[in-house]
Design a protein around this motif. Sequence first.
Motif, mmCIF file in Angstrom:
data_model
loop_
_atom_site.group_PDB
_atom_site.id
_atom_site.type_symbol
_atom_site.label_atom_id
_atom_site.label_comp_id
_atom_site.label_asym_id
_atom_site.label_seq_id
_atom_site.Cartn_x
_atom_site.Cartn_y
_atom_site.Cartn_z
ATOM 1 N N HIS A 35 46.597 34.740 52.560
ATOM 2 C CA HIS A 35 47.143 34.653 51.199
ATOM 3 C C HIS A 35 47.058 33.227 50.653
ATOM 4 O O HIS A 35 46.665 32.996 49.511
ATOM 5 C CB HIS A 35 48.594 35.147 51.185
ATOM 6 N N VAL A 40 44.853 32.978 43.953
ATOM 7 C CA VAL A 40 45.504 34.216 43.525
ATOM 8 C C VAL A 40 45.616 34.201 41.992
ATOM 9 O O VAL A 40 46.116 33.232 41.407
ATOM 10 C CB VAL A 40 46.899 34.359 44.174
ATOM 11 N N PRO A 372 52.703 37.758 48.529
ATOM 12 C CA PRO A 372 52.153 37.827 49.899
ATOM 13 C C PRO A 372 52.357 39.191 50.563
ATOM 14 O O PRO A 372 51.609 39.553 51.474
ATOM 15 C CB PRO A 372 52.928 36.727 50.649
ATOM 16 N N THR A 375 49.242 41.166 50.255
ATOM 17 C CA THR A 375 48.242 40.744 51.248
ATOM 18 C C THR A 375 48.543 41.382 52.605
ATOM 19 O O THR A 375 47.647 41.911 53.268
ATOM 20 C CB THR A 375 48.233 39.205 51.361
ATOM 21 N N LEU A 392 42.663 39.493 45.457
ATOM 22 C CA LEU A 392 43.705 38.564 44.991
ATOM 23 C C LEU A 392 43.233 37.702 43.822
ATOM 24 O O LEU A 392 44.063 37.167 43.087
ATOM 25 C CB LEU A 392 44.160 37.654 46.139
#
Length: 416
Positions: A35, A40, A372, A375, A392
Amino acid sequence: MRHFFSCLACALVFTIPAHAQNADSSISPKARQIHDSAIVIDTHADTPQRFLDENYDIGSTDPKDTGHISLDKVKAGNLGAEFFSIWVDPETNQGHFARHALDLIDSVYEQAAHHPDRMMMAFSVADIERAHREHKLAALMGIEGGHSIENDIHLLRDFYRLGVRYMTLSWSNTNEWADSSGDINNPKVEHHNGLTDFGRQVVLEMNRLGMMVDVSHVADKTFYDVIAVTKAPIIASHSSARALTNHPRNMTDDMLRAVAKNGGVVQVNFYDGFIDEDYRRASEAQRPERDAAVKASIDQLKAAGKTVTYVDADRIEREWTAKIPRPPLKSLIDHIDHIAKVAGVDHVGLGSDFDGVSGATPEGIDSAADLPKITQALLDRGYSADDIRKILGGNLLRVFGEVERVSREMQAAGRR
Ligand SMILES: [Zn+2]
């Protein structure tokens, strides 16, 4: 990796690192590492309504604040870029759509100006990458609803110059050149069978400028008209899969395949009513009572001579949405998984609709700090680190880069 080590360092001194406040033992070190190694990107947050109506400061550290976005929450969730929504309520802004859009645009710039160490305005792929290197939130803007250009191609160009990098062709209202899914069955609304000729001109001018064409909210016919006319890949900035949750705002499998063929990306909306069929039905059943309650409270405010804002309506909406149980995170992941299977893993991303859904997000997703967990869930389903990074944000960056390339080519051809 730099994020990882600097957070370890924070933990060794006496301050609590931002993400530890939301630390979840369910996030494995491997998921955290994947992550934090990603750029992101979220393509839809309605926080500008809060900036403007509530004077909300994105630097807020108020633990009681139920908003989805603050700079601390952004850091905890390693959110690298946010597309802030420039949404102009067509009901309450009759006659001055563009002017209200300008006020919202200003509100985003003002936040960036107040927090130059943690946030920067961004207008390109290169800007997003620079913000990532500098550990700042890249703030971008998308206009939600073509009514804000007031049928004026000059205004469209002005919005581009002010930094707007996508436009959702319609919001829930059909405008004068694009049909919306929101009122497509309302016989009182004048429809166009998709896009008008001017609507096609708008799409091509967006291609030429380098503004991403967003098909969230549009009617199905509008979607196919866009696919036929656009010269660049498109986005759905905040839409989920209709095969799983039967809402007209969601995309059918045929539409998902059309986006894949176009090279675009569908950014999954987190709203419970779009990702969970049980929730959608419960919400539909509740609608008459809920709408009546919102209307009664707005009428009361108006009678008292108060200006009614989005935030006022949102407060009542929240009381009602809280009565329906939140679906599990699995419902959201199912949508990502479905789109990845139907369109391909190169054509799916995240378009949360944060701060625009009256708190109706799946269990465990209370703010950007919880990203997260997505993820982790994708890792648990067997997605590779590379594929997770695409979902992401990598896919959106690719599409944005293609849109920039097409724009350069069209402009070069225009100069010949
Ligand atoms: Zn929307």
